[in-house]
Design an enzyme around this catalytic site. Sequence first.
Site, PDB file in Angstrom:
ATOM      1  N   GLY A 179       8.267  -3.879  12.470  1.00 59.36           N
ATOM      2  CA  GLY A 179       9.079  -2.818  11.862  1.00 59.36           C
ATOM      3  C   GLY A 179       8.261  -1.643  11.370  1.00 59.36           C
ATOM      4  O   GLY A 179       8.807  -0.571  11.085  1.00 59.36           O
ATOM      5  N   GLY A 209       3.291 -15.021   6.782  1.00 63.50           N
ATOM      6  CA  GLY A 209       2.574 -14.593   7.979  1.00 63.50           C
ATOM      7  C   GLY A 209       3.502 -14.272   9.140  1.00 63.50           C
ATOM      8  O   GLY A 209       4.676 -14.640   9.149  1.00 63.50           O
ATOM      9  N   LYS A 251      32.844  28.336   2.620  1.00 60.56           N
ATOM     10  CA  LYS A 251      33.161  26.901   2.607  1.00 60.56           C
ATOM     11  C   LYS A 251      34.564  26.663   3.126  1.00 60.56           C
ATOM     12  O   LYS A 251      35.484  27.386   2.749  1.00 60.56           O
ATOM     13  CB  LYS A 251      33.052  26.372   1.173  1.00 60.56           C
ATOM     14  CG  LYS A 251      33.273  24.879   1.062  1.00 60.56           C
ATOM     15  CD  LYS A 251      34.011  24.472  -0.207  1.00 60.56           C
ATOM     16  CE  LYS A 251      35.508  24.631  -0.031  1.00 60.56           C
ATOM     17  NZ  LYS A 251      36.302  24.045  -1.129  1.00 60.56           N
ATOM     18  N   ARG A 272       0.801  -1.227   0.000  1.00 55.68           N
ATOM     19  CA  ARG A 272       0.000   0.000   0.000  1.00 55.68           C
ATOM     20  C   ARG A 272       0.837   1.282   0.000  1.00 55.68           C
ATOM     21  O   ARG A 272       0.326   2.374  -0.155  1.00 55.68           O
ATOM     22  CB  ARG A 272      -0.976  -0.012   1.195  1.00 55.68           C
ATOM     23  CG  ARG A 272      -2.173  -0.902   0.967  1.00 55.68           C
ATOM     24  CD  ARG A 272      -2.974  -1.096   2.239  1.00 55.68           C
ATOM     25  NE  ARG A 272      -2.295  -2.000   3.172  1.00 55.68           N
ATOM     26  CZ  ARG A 272      -2.701  -2.227   4.414  1.00 55.68           C
ATOM     27  NH1 ARG A 272      -3.750  -1.596   4.892  1.00 55.68           N
ATOM     28  NH2 ARG A 272      -2.045  -3.074   5.181  1.00 55.68           N
TER      29      ARG A 272
HETATM   30  C1  UD1 Z   1      -0.993  -7.521  12.523  1.00 62.10           C
HETATM   31  C2  UD1 Z   1      -1.644  -8.462  13.548  1.00 62.10           C
HETATM   32  C3  UD1 Z   1      -2.933  -7.833  14.089  1.00 62.10           C
HETATM   33  C4  UD1 Z   1      -2.610  -6.491  14.707  1.00 62.10           C
HETATM   34  C5  UD1 Z   1      -1.860  -5.585  13.716  1.00 62.10           C
HETATM   35  C6  UD1 Z   1      -1.353  -4.351  14.429  1.00 62.10           C
HETATM   36  C7  UD1 Z   1      -1.145 -10.792  12.988  1.00 62.10           C
HETATM   37  C8  UD1 Z   1      -1.644 -12.033  12.354  1.00 62.10           C
HETATM   38  N1  UD1 Z   1      -1.949  -9.733  12.925  1.00 62.10           N
HETATM   39  O1  UD1 Z   1      -1.878  -7.400  11.426  1.00 62.10           O
HETATM   40  O2  UD1 Z   1      -3.527  -8.670  15.061  1.00 62.10           O
HETATM   41  O3  UD1 Z   1      -3.811  -5.863  15.143  1.00 62.10           O
HETATM   42  O4  UD1 Z   1      -0.724  -6.262  13.153  1.00 62.10           O
HETATM   43  O5  UD1 Z   1      -0.700  -3.471  13.568  1.00 62.10           O
HETATM   44  O6  UD1 Z   1      -0.054 -10.804  13.545  1.00 62.10           O
HETATM   45  N2  UD1 Z   1       5.581  -9.474   8.415  1.00 62.10           N
HETATM   46  C9  UD1 Z   1       6.658 -10.256   8.117  1.00 62.10           C
HETATM   47  N3  UD1 Z   1       6.454 -11.451   7.477  1.00 62.10           N
HETATM   48  C10 UD1 Z   1       5.223 -11.877   7.142  1.00 62.10           C
HETATM   49  C11 UD1 Z   1       4.103 -11.062   7.443  1.00 62.10           C
HETATM   50  C12 UD1 Z   1       4.314  -9.854   8.087  1.00 62.10           C
HETATM   51  O7  UD1 Z   1       7.806  -9.909   8.431  1.00 62.10           O
HETATM   52  O8  UD1 Z   1       5.142 -12.976   6.567  1.00 62.10           O
HETATM   53  C13 UD1 Z   1       5.797  -8.193   9.101  1.00 62.10           C
HETATM   54  C14 UD1 Z   1       5.421  -7.003   8.257  1.00 62.10           C
HETATM   55  O9  UD1 Z   1       6.534  -6.536   7.510  1.00 62.10           O
HETATM   56  C15 UD1 Z   1       4.989  -5.976   9.311  1.00 62.10           C
HETATM   57  C16 UD1 Z   1       4.448  -6.837  10.448  1.00 62.10           C
HETATM   58  O10 UD1 Z   1       4.978  -8.134  10.241  1.00 62.10           O
HETATM   59  O11 UD1 Z   1       6.085  -5.238   9.799  1.00 62.10           O
HETATM   60  C17 UD1 Z   1       2.927  -6.885  10.483  1.00 62.10           C
HETATM   61  O12 UD1 Z   1       2.416  -7.433   9.295  1.00 62.10           O
HETATM   62  P1  UD1 Z   1       1.073  -6.925   8.625  1.00 62.10           P
HETATM   63  O13 UD1 Z   1       0.842  -7.727   7.419  1.00 62.10           O
HETATM   64  O14 UD1 Z   1       1.122  -5.445   8.473  1.00 62.10           O
HETATM   65  O15 UD1 Z   1      -0.001  -7.359   9.749  1.00 62.10           O
HETATM   66  P2  UD1 Z   1      -1.440  -6.729   9.989  1.00 62.10           P
HETATM   67  O16 UD1 Z   1      -2.403  -7.271   9.008  1.00 62.10           O
HETATM   68  O17 UD1 Z   1      -1.320  -5.263  10.136  1.00 62.10           O
END
Ligand code: UD1
Length: 454
Positions: free
Chosen positions: A101, A78, A348, A15
Amino acid sequence: MNTSIVILAAGQGKRMNSSRPKVLQPLAGRPLLAHVIECSKAVGASDICVVYGHGGDQVQAAFENEQVRWALQAEQKGTGHAVLQAMPGTPDDNQVLMLFGDVPLLRPETILNLLNGCGASGVGVLTVDLEDPFGYGRIIRKDGAVVKNVEERDASDEQKLITEVNTGVMCCPANLLKGWLNQLGNDNSQGEYYLTDVLGMAVRDGISVQGVKADDQVEIMGINDKRQLAEAERALQLRLVNKLMDDGVTFADPARVDIRGELHCGKDVFIDVNVIFEGDVTLGDNVRIASNNVIRDSKIGSGTVVRANCHIEGATTGAGCIIGPYARLRPEAELADDVRIGNFVEVKKSSIADGSKVNHLSYIGDSTIGSGVNVGAGTITCNYDGANKHRTIIGDNAFIGSGVELVAPVEVGKGATIGAGSTISKPAPAGQLTLERSRQTTVAGWKSPVKKKK
Ligand code: UD1
Ligand code: CA
Protein backbone atom coordinates in the site's frame (compact mmCIF):
# COMPACT_ATOMS: atom_id res chain seq x y z
CA MET A 1 -5.60 -16.78 -15.53
CA ASN A 2 -7.54 -15.53 -12.50
CA THR A 3 -5.50 -13.17 -10.37
CA SER A 4 -6.04 -12.33 -6.73
CA ILE A 5 -4.26 -9.17 -5.63
CA VAL A 6 -3.30 -8.80 -1.99
CA ILE A 7 -2.42 -5.25 -0.94
CA LEU A 8 -0.54 -4.91 2.34
CA ALA A 9 -1.75 -1.85 4.19
CA ALA A 10 -1.66 -2.73 7.87
CA GLY A 11 1.50 -0.90 8.90
CA GLN A 12 1.48 2.25 10.96
CA GLY A 13 4.15 4.18 9.13
CA LYS A 14 5.83 5.58 12.24
CA ARG A 15 8.22 7.70 10.21
CA MET A 16 5.32 9.77 8.83
CA ASN A 17 4.92 11.32 12.28
CA SER A 18 1.21 11.59 11.69
CA SER A 19 -2.01 10.51 13.39
CA ARG A 20 -3.27 9.43 9.97
CA PRO A 21 -2.44 5.85 8.88
CA LYS A 22 0.32 5.84 6.27
CA VAL A 23 -1.80 4.50 3.41
CA LEU A 24 -4.21 7.44 3.85
CA GLN A 25 -1.50 10.07 3.34
CA PRO A 26 -2.47 12.03 0.23
CA LEU A 27 -0.64 11.79 -3.07
CA ALA A 28 -2.02 13.94 -5.89
CA GLY A 29 -5.06 14.56 -3.70
CA ARG A 30 -5.90 10.90 -3.07
CA PRO A 31 -4.76 8.41 -0.42
CA LEU A 32 -1.68 6.33 -1.27
CA LEU A 33 -3.83 3.22 -1.12
CA ALA A 34 -6.25 4.63 -3.73
CA HIS A 35 -3.44 4.65 -6.28
CA VAL A 36 -2.57 1.02 -5.55
CA ILE A 37 -6.22 -0.05 -5.78
CA GLU A 38 -6.61 1.80 -9.08
CA CYS A 39 -3.54 0.08 -10.48
CA SER A 40 -4.86 -3.30 -9.27
CA LYS A 41 -8.12 -2.76 -11.11
CA ALA A 42 -6.26 -1.79 -14.27
CA VAL A 43 -4.40 -5.11 -14.14
CA GLY A 44 -7.78 -6.84 -14.34
CA ALA A 45 -7.69 -8.74 -11.05
CA SER A 46 -10.78 -10.82 -10.30
CA ASP A 47 -10.30 -10.36 -6.56
CA ILE A 48 -8.62 -7.55 -4.62
CA CYS A 49 -7.96 -8.04 -0.91
CA VAL A 50 -6.65 -5.26 1.32
CA VAL A 51 -4.87 -6.34 4.51
CA TYR A 52 -5.62 -3.64 7.06
CA GLY A 53 -4.72 -3.17 10.68
CA HIS A 54 -3.28 0.05 11.96
CA GLY A 55 -5.96 2.78 11.90
CA GLY A 56 -8.28 0.15 10.43
CA ASP A 57 -11.56 2.03 10.91
CA GLN A 58 -10.22 5.10 9.18
CA VAL A 59 -8.82 3.06 6.30
CA GLN A 60 -12.04 1.12 5.76
CA ALA A 61 -14.15 4.28 6.01
CA ALA A 62 -12.03 5.98 3.35
CA PHE A 63 -12.74 3.12 0.93
CA GLU A 64 -16.28 2.15 1.88
CA ASN A 65 -17.48 2.44 -1.72
CA GLU A 66 -14.65 0.36 -3.11
CA GLN A 67 -15.36 -3.23 -4.23
CA VAL A 68 -12.56 -4.91 -2.28
CA ARG A 69 -12.25 -7.73 0.21
CA TRP A 70 -10.83 -6.80 3.62
CA ALA A 71 -8.58 -8.98 5.79
CA LEU A 72 -7.70 -7.84 9.28
CA GLN A 73 -4.13 -8.17 10.54
CA ALA A 74 -4.71 -7.28 14.18
CA GLU A 75 -1.03 -7.34 15.08
CA GLN A 76 1.70 -6.42 12.61
CA LYS A 77 4.04 -9.38 12.67
CA GLY A 78 5.59 -8.89 9.26
CA THR A 79 4.75 -8.97 5.57
CA GLY A 80 4.46 -12.79 5.43
CA HIS A 81 2.05 -12.82 8.35
CA ALA A 82 0.09 -10.04 6.62
CA VAL A 83 -0.37 -12.03 3.39
CA LEU A 84 -1.40 -15.09 5.44
CA GLN A 85 -4.40 -13.11 6.75
CA ALA A 86 -5.66 -12.73 3.18
CA MET A 87 -5.46 -16.43 2.31
CA PRO A 88 -8.90 -17.53 3.62
CA GLY A 89 -11.14 -16.51 0.75
CA THR A 90 -8.37 -16.61 -1.86
CA PRO A 91 -9.23 -19.39 -4.39
CA ASP A 92 -6.56 -22.12 -4.49
CA ASP A 93 -6.17 -22.08 -8.25
CA ASN A 94 -5.66 -18.32 -8.52
CA GLN A 95 -2.34 -16.64 -9.16
CA VAL A 96 -1.70 -14.28 -6.21
CA LEU A 97 -0.02 -10.94 -6.79
CA MET A 98 1.25 -9.13 -3.71
CA LEU A 99 1.51 -5.34 -3.62
CA PHE A 100 2.37 -2.83 -0.90
CA GLY A 101 0.00 0.00 0.00
CA ASP A 102 2.97 2.34 0.33
CA VAL A 103 4.30 1.79 -3.21
CA PRO A 104 1.85 4.00 -5.13
CA LEU A 105 3.64 4.82 -8.40
CA LEU A 106 3.71 1.32 -9.81
CA ARG A 107 2.19 1.14 -13.30
CA PRO A 108 -0.12 -1.64 -14.52
CA GLU A 109 2.23 -2.32 -17.47
CA THR A 110 5.04 -3.23 -15.09
CA ILE A 111 2.85 -5.60 -13.11
CA LEU A 112 1.62 -7.26 -16.30
CA ASN A 113 5.25 -7.77 -17.31
CA LEU A 114 5.82 -9.71 -14.12
CA LEU A 115 2.61 -11.72 -14.43
CA ASN A 116 3.29 -12.57 -18.08
CA GLY A 117 6.90 -13.44 -17.22
CA CYS A 118 5.74 -15.98 -14.64
CA GLY A 119 2.67 -17.44 -16.26
CA ALA A 120 -0.29 -18.84 -14.36
CA SER A 121 1.72 -21.16 -12.15
CA GLY A 122 5.13 -19.52 -11.76
CA VAL A 123 6.71 -17.74 -8.83
CA GLY A 124 8.12 -14.30 -9.52
CA VAL A 125 9.50 -11.20 -7.93
CA LEU A 126 9.79 -7.72 -9.36
CA THR A 127 13.27 -6.36 -8.79
CA VAL A 128 15.12 -3.18 -9.67
CA ASP A 129 18.74 -2.02 -9.78
CA LEU A 130 19.36 0.89 -7.44
CA GLU A 131 22.48 3.02 -7.21
CA ASP A 132 21.85 3.24 -3.50
CA PRO A 133 20.17 0.01 -2.39
CA PHE A 134 20.28 0.93 1.31
CA GLY A 135 17.24 -0.22 3.28
CA TYR A 136 15.90 -2.62 0.66
CA GLY A 137 15.98 -6.41 0.60
CA ARG A 138 18.81 -7.71 -1.66
CA ILE A 139 18.15 -10.30 -4.35
CA ILE A 140 20.61 -13.18 -4.20
CA ARG A 141 21.14 -14.95 -7.52
CA LYS A 142 23.13 -18.08 -8.32
CA ASP A 143 24.10 -18.72 -11.95
CA GLY A 144 21.62 -16.01 -12.88
CA ALA A 145 18.67 -17.60 -11.08
CA VAL A 146 17.03 -15.98 -8.04
CA VAL A 147 17.69 -18.07 -4.95
CA LYS A 148 16.49 -15.82 -2.14
CA ASN A 149 16.09 -12.36 -0.67
CA VAL A 150 18.06 -11.00 2.28
CA GLU A 151 16.80 -7.98 4.21
CA GLU A 152 19.22 -5.08 4.77
CA ARG A 153 19.31 -5.76 8.49
CA ASP A 154 20.14 -9.42 8.00
CA ALA A 155 22.62 -8.96 5.15
CA SER A 156 26.37 -9.60 5.35
CA ASP A 157 28.74 -6.82 4.23
CA GLU A 158 29.26 -8.67 0.97
CA GLN A 159 25.50 -9.02 0.36
CA LYS A 160 25.00 -5.31 1.07
CA LEU A 161 27.05 -4.56 -2.06
CA ILE A 162 24.34 -6.14 -4.24
CA THR A 163 22.38 -3.44 -6.09
CA GLU A 164 19.45 -5.56 -7.32
CA VAL A 165 16.71 -5.16 -4.72
CA ASN A 166 13.28 -6.51 -3.92
CA THR A 167 10.51 -4.05 -4.87
CA GLY A 168 8.06 -5.95 -2.68
CA VAL A 169 5.95 -7.02 -5.65
CA MET A 170 5.70 -10.79 -5.91
CA CYS A 171 3.46 -13.36 -7.50
CA CYS A 172 2.85 -16.96 -6.57
CA PRO A 173 0.14 -19.59 -7.14
CA ALA A 174 -2.27 -19.57 -4.18
CA ASN A 175 -2.00 -23.26 -3.33
CA LEU A 176 1.80 -23.11 -3.06
CA LEU A 177 1.75 -19.77 -1.26
CA LYS A 178 -0.63 -21.05 1.40
CA GLY A 179 1.69 -23.96 2.16
CA TRP A 180 4.82 -21.82 2.35
CA LEU A 181 3.29 -19.03 4.46
CA ASN A 182 2.39 -21.62 7.09
CA GLN A 183 6.04 -22.69 7.26
CA LEU A 184 7.47 -19.18 7.75
CA GLY A 185 9.58 -18.57 10.83
CA ASN A 186 10.55 -15.31 12.48
CA ASP A 187 14.15 -16.11 13.25
CA ASN A 188 15.64 -12.87 11.96
CA SER A 189 16.89 -9.55 13.29
CA GLN A 190 13.38 -8.03 13.40
CA GLY A 191 11.56 -11.10 14.76
CA GLU A 192 9.08 -10.77 11.87
CA TYR A 193 7.52 -13.24 9.44
CA TYR A 194 9.10 -12.13 6.16
CA LEU A 195 7.08 -12.67 2.99
CA THR A 196 10.33 -12.71 1.07
CA ASP A 197 11.38 -16.01 2.68
CA VAL A 198 8.85 -17.63 0.34
CA LEU A 199 11.39 -17.16 -2.47
CA GLY A 200 13.93 -19.41 -0.74
CA MET A 201 11.23 -22.00 -0.05
CA ALA A 202 10.27 -22.12 -3.71
CA VAL A 203 13.86 -22.77 -4.70
CA ARG A 204 14.16 -25.43 -1.97
CA ASP A 205 11.08 -27.18 -3.41
CA GLY A 206 12.58 -27.10 -6.90
CA ILE A 207 10.40 -24.31 -8.29
CA SER A 208 12.32 -21.67 -10.18
CA VAL A 209 11.76 -18.02 -9.28
CA GLN A 210 11.51 -15.47 -12.08
CA GLY A 211 13.25 -12.22 -11.23
CA VAL A 212 11.73 -9.60 -13.51
CA LYS A 213 13.48 -6.23 -13.52
CA ALA A 214 11.57 -2.96 -13.60
CA ASP A 215 13.38 -0.25 -15.56
CA ASP A 216 12.00 2.75 -13.72
CA GLN A 217 13.34 3.40 -10.21
CA VAL A 218 10.68 5.97 -9.45
CA GLU A 219 7.90 3.48 -10.00
CA ILE A 220 8.91 1.16 -7.18
CA MET A 221 9.52 3.89 -4.65
CA GLY A 222 8.24 2.96 -1.18
CA ILE A 223 6.88 5.92 0.79
CA ASN A 224 8.01 5.85 4.39
CA ASP A 225 8.30 9.53 5.39
CA LYS A 226 7.17 13.01 4.37
CA ARG A 227 10.27 13.62 2.30
CA GLN A 228 9.61 10.54 0.18
CA LEU A 229 5.95 11.55 -0.02
CA ALA A 230 6.96 14.93 -1.44
CA GLU A 231 9.38 13.28 -3.86
CA ALA A 232 6.66 10.89 -5.04
CA GLU A 233 4.25 13.80 -5.44
CA ARG A 234 6.61 15.61 -7.83
CA ALA A 235 7.32 12.37 -9.72
CA LEU A 236 3.62 11.66 -10.16
CA GLN A 237 2.86 15.26 -11.17
CA LEU A 238 5.57 15.07 -13.81
CA ARG A 239 4.09 11.83 -15.12
CA LEU A 240 0.60 13.43 -15.38
CA VAL A 241 1.92 16.60 -17.00
CA ASN A 242 4.09 14.67 -19.48
CA LYS A 243 1.04 12.73 -20.62
CA LEU A 244 -0.88 15.99 -21.17
CA MET A 245 2.06 17.54 -23.03
CA ASP A 246 2.15 14.47 -25.29
CA ASP A 247 -1.52 15.22 -26.00
CA GLY A 248 -0.59 18.78 -27.00
CA VAL A 249 -1.19 20.85 -23.86
CA THR A 250 1.28 23.69 -23.30
CA PHE A 251 2.48 24.36 -19.76
CA ALA A 252 4.45 27.52 -18.97
CA ASP A 253 6.39 25.37 -16.50
CA PRO A 254 5.53 21.68 -16.02
CA ALA A 255 7.07 21.81 -12.53
CA ARG A 256 4.65 24.46 -11.33
CA VAL A 257 1.24 22.90 -11.72
CA ASP A 258 -0.66 20.44 -9.54
CA ILE A 259 -3.25 17.97 -10.74
CA ARG A 260 -5.17 16.39 -7.88
CA GLY A 261 -7.69 14.36 -9.80
CA GLU A 262 -8.41 14.12 -13.51
CA LEU A 263 -7.67 16.87 -15.99
CA HIS A 264 -9.08 16.46 -19.50
CA CYS A 265 -7.90 18.95 -22.12
CA GLY A 266 -8.87 19.76 -25.69
CA LYS A 267 -6.47 21.00 -28.36
CA ASP A 268 -4.09 23.93 -27.85
CA VAL A 269 -4.76 24.52 -24.20
CA PHE A 270 -2.30 26.79 -22.39
CA ILE A 271 -1.73 26.59 -18.64
CA ASP A 272 0.40 29.15 -16.85
CA VAL A 273 2.25 28.64 -13.55
CA ASN A 274 0.78 27.89 -10.11
CA VAL A 275 -2.48 26.41 -11.20
CA ILE A 276 -4.14 23.74 -9.05
CA PHE A 277 -6.68 21.38 -10.58
CA GLU A 278 -8.80 19.33 -8.19
CA GLY A 279 -11.35 16.61 -8.86
CA ASP A 280 -12.67 16.28 -12.39
CA VAL A 281 -11.81 19.23 -14.61
CA THR A 282 -12.36 19.57 -18.34
CA LEU A 283 -10.84 22.34 -20.45
CA GLY A 284 -12.10 22.79 -24.01
CA ASP A 285 -10.01 23.61 -27.09
CA ASN A 286 -7.93 26.81 -26.92
CA VAL A 287 -8.67 27.46 -23.26
CA ARG A 288 -6.09 29.66 -21.54
CA ILE A 289 -5.60 29.45 -17.80
CA ALA A 290 -3.49 32.27 -16.37
CA SER A 291 -1.40 31.98 -13.21
CA ASN A 292 -2.57 31.31 -9.66
CA ASN A 293 -5.89 29.66 -10.35
CA VAL A 294 -7.63 26.94 -8.35
CA ILE A 295 -10.12 24.99 -10.46
CA ARG A 296 -12.13 22.12 -9.04
CA ASP A 297 -14.78 19.84 -10.58
CA SER A 298 -15.56 22.26 -13.40
CA LYS A 299 -15.96 22.42 -17.17
CA ILE A 300 -14.44 25.34 -19.03
CA GLY A 301 -15.71 25.80 -22.59
CA SER A 302 -13.50 26.23 -25.64
CA GLY A 303 -11.70 29.51 -26.13
CA THR A 304 -12.50 30.70 -22.63
CA VAL A 305 -9.80 32.67 -20.84
CA VAL A 306 -9.44 32.39 -17.09
CA ARG A 307 -7.32 35.32 -16.00
CA ALA A 308 -5.12 35.27 -12.91
CA ASN A 309 -6.19 34.53 -9.35
CA CYS A 310 -9.61 32.96 -9.74
CA HIS A 311 -11.27 30.27 -7.64
CA ILE A 312 -13.62 28.07 -9.63
CA GLU A 313 -15.56 25.17 -8.14
CA GLY A 314 -18.43 23.09 -9.50
CA ALA A 315 -18.94 25.58 -12.33
CA THR A 316 -19.54 25.35 -16.06
CA THR A 317 -18.66 27.93 -18.67
CA GLY A 318 -19.54 27.99 -22.33
CA ALA A 319 -17.24 29.06 -25.16
CA GLY A 320 -15.39 32.35 -25.37
CA CYS A 321 -15.96 33.54 -21.82
CA ILE A 322 -13.56 35.80 -19.96
CA ILE A 323 -13.29 35.09 -16.25
CA GLY A 324 -11.35 37.18 -13.75
CA PRO A 325 -8.89 38.32 -12.71
CA TYR A 326 -9.96 37.68 -9.10
CA ALA A 327 -13.30 36.05 -9.80
CA ARG A 328 -15.03 33.33 -7.83
CA LEU A 329 -17.34 30.83 -9.48
CA ARG A 330 -19.08 28.64 -6.93
CA PRO A 331 -21.06 25.41 -7.37
CA GLU A 332 -23.81 25.54 -10.00
CA ALA A 333 -22.54 28.70 -11.60
CA GLU A 334 -23.52 28.03 -15.22
CA LEU A 335 -22.28 30.47 -17.79
CA ALA A 336 -23.32 30.25 -21.45
CA ASP A 337 -21.10 31.54 -24.30
CA ASP A 338 -19.22 34.85 -24.35
CA VAL A 339 -20.05 35.72 -20.76
CA ARG A 340 -17.75 38.05 -18.84
CA ILE A 341 -17.18 37.76 -15.14
CA GLY A 342 -14.76 40.37 -13.91
CA ASN A 343 -12.79 41.19 -10.81
CA PHE A 344 -14.23 40.55 -7.34
CA VAL A 345 -17.38 38.99 -8.70
CA GLU A 346 -18.87 35.94 -7.00
CA VAL A 347 -21.40 33.76 -8.81
CA LYS A 348 -23.28 30.94 -7.07
CA LYS A 349 -26.12 28.66 -8.23
CA SER A 350 -26.94 30.97 -11.10
CA SER A 351 -27.22 30.72 -14.83
CA ILE A 352 -26.04 33.56 -17.03
CA ALA A 353 -26.97 33.44 -20.72
CA ASP A 354 -24.96 34.38 -23.82
CA GLY A 355 -23.01 37.61 -23.92
CA SER A 356 -23.97 38.92 -20.49
CA LYS A 357 -21.47 40.84 -18.39
CA VAL A 358 -20.92 41.12 -14.66
CA ASN A 359 -17.64 42.91 -14.63
CA HIS A 360 -16.99 44.47 -11.24
CA LEU A 361 -17.54 43.78 -7.52
CA SER A 362 -20.81 41.84 -7.59
CA TYR A 363 -22.55 38.96 -5.86
CA ILE A 364 -24.86 36.92 -8.08
CA GLY A 365 -26.58 34.12 -6.15
CA ASP A 366 -29.64 31.97 -6.97
CA SER A 367 -30.28 33.92 -10.15
CA THR A 368 -31.34 33.37 -13.71
CA ILE A 369 -29.87 36.02 -15.95
CA GLY A 370 -30.83 36.25 -19.62
CA SER A 371 -28.61 37.09 -22.58
CA GLY A 372 -27.07 40.45 -23.36
CA VAL A 373 -27.54 41.67 -19.80
CA ASN A 374 -25.18 44.22 -18.28
CA VAL A 375 -24.88 44.12 -14.51
CA GLY A 376 -23.26 47.31 -13.22
CA ALA A 377 -20.42 47.57 -10.73
CA GLY A 378 -21.25 46.74 -7.13
CA THR A 379 -24.65 45.20 -7.86
CA ILE A 380 -25.70 42.38 -5.59
CA THR A 381 -28.55 39.92 -5.36
CA CYS A 382 -29.97 39.81 -1.83
CA ASN A 383 -30.86 36.12 -2.05
CA TYR A 384 -31.11 35.29 1.64
CA ASP A 385 -33.76 36.61 4.03
CA GLY A 386 -32.11 35.12 7.10
CA ALA A 387 -34.04 31.86 6.79
CA ASN A 388 -34.55 31.00 3.12
CA LYS A 389 -32.94 31.55 -0.25
CA HIS A 390 -34.91 33.21 -3.05
CA ARG A 391 -34.35 33.64 -6.79
CA THR A 392 -33.65 36.70 -8.86
CA ILE A 393 -34.70 36.65 -12.50
CA ILE A 394 -33.33 39.15 -15.02
CA GLY A 395 -34.66 39.16 -18.59
CA ASP A 396 -32.62 39.42 -21.80
CA ASN A 397 -30.91 42.72 -22.58
CA ALA A 398 -31.72 44.31 -19.23
CA PHE A 399 -29.36 46.98 -17.98
CA ILE A 400 -28.75 47.02 -14.23
CA GLY A 401 -27.06 50.22 -13.08
CA SER A 402 -24.24 50.30 -10.58
CA GLY A 403 -24.74 49.66 -6.89
CA VAL A 404 -28.17 48.05 -7.25
CA GLU A 405 -29.60 45.71 -4.63
CA LEU A 406 -31.99 43.13 -6.04
CA VAL A 407 -34.04 41.85 -3.10
CA ALA A 408 -35.18 38.34 -4.01
CA PRO A 409 -37.61 36.98 -4.93
CA VAL A 410 -37.67 39.62 -7.62
CA GLU A 411 -37.91 39.83 -11.39
CA VAL A 412 -36.53 42.37 -13.84
CA GLY A 413 -38.23 42.28 -17.24
CA LYS A 414 -36.57 42.04 -20.66
CA GLY A 415 -34.83 45.20 -21.77
CA ALA A 416 -35.58 46.95 -18.48
CA THR A 417 -33.18 49.53 -17.09
CA ILE A 418 -32.62 49.85 -13.35
CA GLY A 419 -31.22 53.16 -12.17
CA ALA A 420 -27.97 53.11 -10.21
CA GLY A 421 -28.24 52.84 -6.45
CA SER A 422 -31.76 51.38 -6.45
CA THR A 423 -33.00 48.77 -4.01
CA ILE A 424 -35.40 46.72 -6.12
CA SER A 425 -37.89 44.51 -4.28
CA LYS A 426 -40.87 44.60 -6.64
CA PRO A 427 -41.11 43.50 -10.29
CA ALA A 428 -39.43 45.95 -12.69
CA PRO A 429 -41.38 46.00 -15.98
CA ALA A 430 -39.82 45.17 -19.33
CA GLY A 431 -38.44 47.93 -21.50
CA GLN A 432 -38.84 50.70 -18.89
CA LEU A 433 -36.64 52.62 -16.47
CA THR A 434 -37.22 51.73 -12.84
CA LEU A 435 -35.62 53.78 -10.09
CA GLU A 436 -35.78 53.49 -6.34
CA ARG A 437 -33.91 56.27 -4.58
CA SER A 438 -34.71 59.59 -2.97
CA ARG A 439 -34.20 62.80 -4.84
CA GLN A 440 -30.83 64.47 -4.42
CA THR A 441 -31.03 67.55 -2.22
CA THR A 442 -28.44 70.06 -1.11
CA VAL A 443 -28.92 71.32 2.43
CA ALA A 444 -28.68 75.10 2.62
CA GLY A 445 -26.49 76.58 5.36
CA TRP A 446 -24.97 73.27 6.41
CA LYS A 447 -21.57 73.49 8.13
CA SER A 448 -18.91 70.82 8.59
CA PRO A 449 -18.49 69.63 12.15
CA VAL A 450 -15.53 71.09 14.05
CA LYS A 451 -13.37 69.26 16.58
CA LYS A 452 -14.32 70.02 20.20
CA LYS A 453 -11.66 71.77 22.31
CA LYS A 454 -10.61 69.80 25.41
C1 UD1 B 1 9.85 -4.59 2.42
C2 UD1 B 1 10.54 -5.89 1.98
C3 UD1 B 1 11.89 -5.58 1.35
C4 UD1 B 1 11.69 -4.64 0.17
C5 UD1 B 1 10.91 -3.39 0.59
C6 UD1 B 1 10.52 -2.59 -0.64
C7 UD1 B 1 9.88 -7.73 3.46
C8 UD1 B 1 10.27 -8.57 4.62
N1 UD1 B 1 10.73 -6.76 3.13
O1 UD1 B 1 10.65 -4.00 3.43
O2 UD1 B 1 12.52 -6.76 0.90
O3 UD1 B 1 12.95 -4.28 -0.38
O4 UD1 B 1 9.70 -3.74 1.28
O5 UD1 B 1 9.84 -1.42 -0.32
O6 UD1 B 1 8.84 -7.98 2.87
N2 UD1 B 1 2.88 -4.47 6.33
C9 UD1 B 1 1.75 -5.03 6.84
N3 UD1 B 1 1.84 -5.82 7.96
C10 UD1 B 1 3.02 -6.07 8.56
C11 UD1 B 1 4.20 -5.48 8.04
C12 UD1 B 1 4.10 -4.68 6.91
O7 UD1 B 1 0.64 -4.85 6.30
O8 UD1 B 1 3.00 -6.80 9.57
C13 UD1 B 1 2.78 -3.62 5.14
C14 UD1 B 1 3.15 -2.19 5.40
O9 UD1 B 1 2.00 -1.43 5.76
C15 UD1 B 1 3.71 -1.74 4.05
C16 UD1 B 1 4.30 -3.02 3.47
O10 UD1 B 1 3.69 -4.08 4.17
O11 UD1 B 1 2.70 -1.28 3.19
C17 UD1 B 1 5.82 -3.09 3.60
O12 UD1 B 1 6.20 -3.06 4.95
P1 UD1 B 1 7.51 -2.31 5.45
O13 UD1 B 1 7.60 -2.50 6.90
O14 UD1 B 1 7.52 -0.92 4.93
O15 UD1 B 1 8.65 -3.21 4.74
P2 UD1 B 1 10.13 -2.76 4.38
O16 UD1 B 1 10.98 -2.82 5.59
O17 UD1 B 1 10.09 -1.51 3.60
CA1 CA C 1 8.45 0.19 3.09
